[in-house]
Design an enzyme around this catalytic site. Structure first.
Site: not given
Lengths: 83, 136
Positions: A21-23, A48
């Site tokens: 997922a982010c980042p 994402d």
């Protein structure tokens, strides 16, 4: 560029960041772009949604060219040219 | 080069993880970052930290938060700090008061990520010069 043109590109580097997922995808892209030459194409695969906006903006700030994004089932491919 | 200063006052794992995410964005942008570790936050950076992990936001337990992070392959806050410190210029300063409150008076009392001790004046001067200042 059209989806067909983007999918026909051969990336000097393909980053599969679909598991993070982010980042995560942004960090993977940042690491990977250091390993290719100016003018080379890099493809980042991510699932994402935040990354879809972050990577084009990041590329612009860092002097790389954002070529486009292709939506696939459950993920997308982002294409960049290293500046 | 853009400079970001973070005043970190919490040792809760949700806030530490949030700071780790911010550091990731800074690393992607090659920013210079200074983290000033204030009051309770110093406990998180102690070597052999005996403190129990906790959340600042009680909507999730520590176990639930960790499980949610694992499901989306999000690193721990410490992994975020370690990874981003390798990618950009990040300096971590422990406020001397915070160090004492946590039981650490020497740099050796803290994990290797810590660069130095600082006073509040240094934090405020850095914040004044920074392009981005975030307090957590």
């Amino acid at each position: 560029m059209t989806n067909e043109e983007l999918l026909a590109l051969t990336g000097a580097k393909v980053v599969d960041a679909r598991g993070t997922a982010c980042p995560g995808p942004l960090l993977e892209a940042k690491k990977a772009i250091g390993t290719i030459n100016t003018g080379d194409i890099m493809e980042v695969m991510s699932a994402d949604e935040g990354t879809k906006r972050d990577i084009p903006k990041w590329a612009e700030k860092k002097g790389h060219e954002y070529l486009g994004t292709v939506e696939e089932s459950g993920f997308f491919r982002i294409y960049l040219k290293k500046g | 080069m853009t400079k970001m200063v973070i005043g970190l006052s919490s040792c809760s794992i949700d806030k530490l993880t949030g700071v780790g995410v911010m550091l990731s964005g800074a690393a992607a942008d090659d920013m210079d970052v200074e983290v000033f570790v204030l009051v309770n936050a110093a406990r998180a950076f102690l070597k052999n930290n005996p403190a129990e992990e906790f959340m600042s936001d009680t909507c999730l337990t520590v176990a639930e938060f960790k499980s949610a992070c694992e499901k989306v392959s999000t690193p721990s806050w410490l992994q975020f700090f370690e990874m981003t410190k390798e990618m950009t210029n990040i300096k971590i300063n422990i406020c001397s008061l915070a160090g004492k409150l946590a039981g650490g008076e020497k740099k050796e009392d803290f994990i290797d990520l810590v660069d130095d001790f600082c006073g509040i004046g240094e934090y405020l001067d850095s914040a004044k010069e920074a392009d981005i200042h975030i307090s957590v």
